[in-house]
Design a protein around this motif. Structure first.
Motif, PDB file in Angstrom:
ATOM      1  N   LYS A 132       0.838  -1.197   0.000  1.00 34.83           N
ATOM      2  CA  LYS A 132       0.000   0.000   0.000  1.00 34.83           C
ATOM      3  C   LYS A 132       0.878   1.254   0.000  1.00 34.83           C
ATOM      4  CE  LYS A 132      -3.639  -2.595   0.368  1.00 34.83           C
ATOM      5  NZ  LYS A 132      -4.591  -2.763  -0.749  1.00 34.83           N
ATOM      6  N   ARG A 133       0.283   2.344  -0.412  1.00 38.28           N
ATOM      7  CA  ARG A 133       1.030   3.599  -0.475  1.00 38.28           C
ATOM      8  C   ARG A 133       1.146   4.250   0.908  1.00 38.28           C
ATOM      9  NH1 ARG A 133      -1.490   6.759  -5.762  1.00 38.28           N
ATOM     10  NH2 ARG A 133      -0.885   5.221  -7.343  1.00 38.28           N
ATOM     11  N   ASP A 134       2.284   4.938   1.105  1.00 43.86           N
ATOM     12  CA  ASP A 134       2.431   5.775   2.293  1.00 43.86           C
ATOM     13  C   ASP A 134       1.626   7.062   2.107  1.00 43.86           C
ATOM     14  OD1 ASP A 134       4.190   3.904   3.311  1.00 43.86           O
ATOM     15  OD2 ASP A 134       5.965   4.946   2.547  1.00 43.86           O
ATOM     16  N   THR A 135       1.208   7.643   3.205  1.00 45.92           N
ATOM     17  CA  THR A 135       0.493   8.922   3.162  1.00 45.92           C
ATOM     18  C   THR A 135       1.248   9.951   3.980  1.00 45.92           C
ATOM     19  OG1 THR A 135      -0.857   8.486   5.133  1.00 45.92           O
ATOM     20  CG2 THR A 135      -1.666   7.602   3.034  1.00 45.92           C
ATOM     21  N   PHE A 136       0.744  11.196   3.921  1.00 42.64           N
ATOM     22  CA  PHE A 136       1.371  12.249   4.727  1.00 42.64           C
ATOM     23  C   PHE A 136       1.142  12.013   6.217  1.00 42.64           C
ATOM     24  CE2 PHE A 136       0.746  14.447   0.633  1.00 42.64           C
ATOM     25  CZ  PHE A 136       2.052  14.847   0.413  1.00 42.64           C
TER      26      PHE A 136
END
Length: 358
Positions: A19-23
């Motif tokens: 999954k993508r990292d977020t801020f």
């Protein structure tokens, strides 16, 4: 599973589960998602137990563990779970059964088990089986090397034994000729050409493509020999179920999951079994010598595999299909079984120790 095998598995499924990292926060890595899932399958620990071990919330694990199981099946099914598509590959499987288990024209050993789970909400008696528990059915066919070549998961637990096979794509493929099975061939020393068959137990109906034992009511000597030879060959699928329940201990107690997620978990387990049965080194770790039942080549005496020493495997956790009563069989199917019966008592087809074990 060795570190190399784990790394290879991660390379296969990693792109699908990352999954993508977020801020706001970093995502859980693909490697950790895979390790948590394998721990769940191998130990059978609850999500709450795994939460304290990996410091991941239950709500998060309940989402990504089924996703990882689905990714394992979707990614590997074409390489380790693909059903043979040519006559040559079916013949190779049949040769394996004839060489190892002295049963010619056999393309697989078939059996089914109930996968016990908690009662789904508002399901009534759909999943209620003859043992008084709730379950879905795993129907599986294995080859002579203890690997799955066909699985069907998800049939309601209440469906009768015959209905499980009748509703499967395996029967449809055999009847319609979609599996590209080899042409009929005669057994050694015999004249009548026989179809290639699947061996099974009393839970299935006799047909020209599925052989089952004779009823155990004062059978003749030749029929007893046939029953011994068939059960000897069919023991393979029993060993596979035993090993799977031994290695993947999530199967050792009722799964506290929705039926669709139970199905996903079972598909992943069967896929991982085949994945670990592929290489010689992985087999040594996953199924070392003595794991399966071993038969002495000179006497036919069977030494129980190590999986049988585990109490409750698979009888209490993988419930067998209900045995059927004797019924009227098609005459053509009875002729096929009679031809096998005659062959196993003939000089060309008998094994010298068979009369000691009947």
């Amino acid at each position: 599973m060795s570190a190399v095998e784990l790394e290879n598995l991660l390379n296969f499924v990693g792109p699908k589960i990352q999954k993508r990292d977020t801020f706001l926060r970093e995502s859980i890595s693909a490697s950790q998602r895979l390790i948590v899932t394998l721990r769940f399958l191998a130990s059978g620990d609850s999500y709450h137990s795994l939460m304290y071990l990996f410091r991941i919330p239950v709500s998060t694990m309940s989402i990504f563990i089924p996703e990882v199981c689905a990714a394992i099946y979707d990614t590997l099914k074409e390489t380790v779970m693909k059903m043979p598509g040519s006559k040559e590959k079916w013949i190779q499987i049949a040769e394996g059964f004839e060489t190892t288990w002295d049963f010619p024209n056999c393309i697989g050993a078939l059996d089914g088990k109930h996968i016990v789970m908690q009662a789904p909400p508002n399901s009534g008696s759909l999943y209620f089986n003859y043992k008084g528990t709730h379950s879905i059915v795993l129907l599986a066919m294995v080859d002579s090397c203890y690997k799955f070549i066909y699985i069907d998961v998800g049939c309601y637990g209440r469906i009768s034994d015959g209905g499980v096979f009748n509703n499967s794509s395996l029967k449809t493929g055999i009847v319609n000729g979609a599996l590209n099975l080899p042409n009929r061939s005669a057994l050694k020393g015999r004249q009548s050409p026989l179809p290639y068959v699947v061996v099974a137990d009393d839970a299935f109906a006799l047909s020209t493509y599925l052989m089952k034992p004779y009823p155990f009511r004062n059978p003749a000597m030749k029929q007893r020999v046939y029953n011994y030879r068939l059960s000897r060959c069919r023991r393979i699928v029993e060993n596979v179920f035993g090993l799977v329940a031994n290695r993947f201990r999530v199967l050792r107690k009722p799964m506290l999951l929705h039926p669709e997620r139970v199905k996903t978990v079972v598909l992943a387990i069967c896929t991982l079994h085949n994945y670990l049965m592929e290489g010689k080194e992985s087999v040594k770790r996953y199924a070392p010598v003595g794991t399966f039942d071993v038969e002495a080549t000179d006497t036919g005496i069977v030494a129980d595999g190590s999986w049988r020493s585990e109490e409750g495997i698979p009888d209490r956790n993988l419930i067998p299909l209900q045995t059927t009563q004797s019924r009227n069989h098609p005459k053509a199917a009875e002729l096929v079984r009679t031809e096998f019966t005659e062959y196993f008592s003939s000089p060309q087809g008998k094994v010298h120790w068979q009369y000691r074990h009947i």
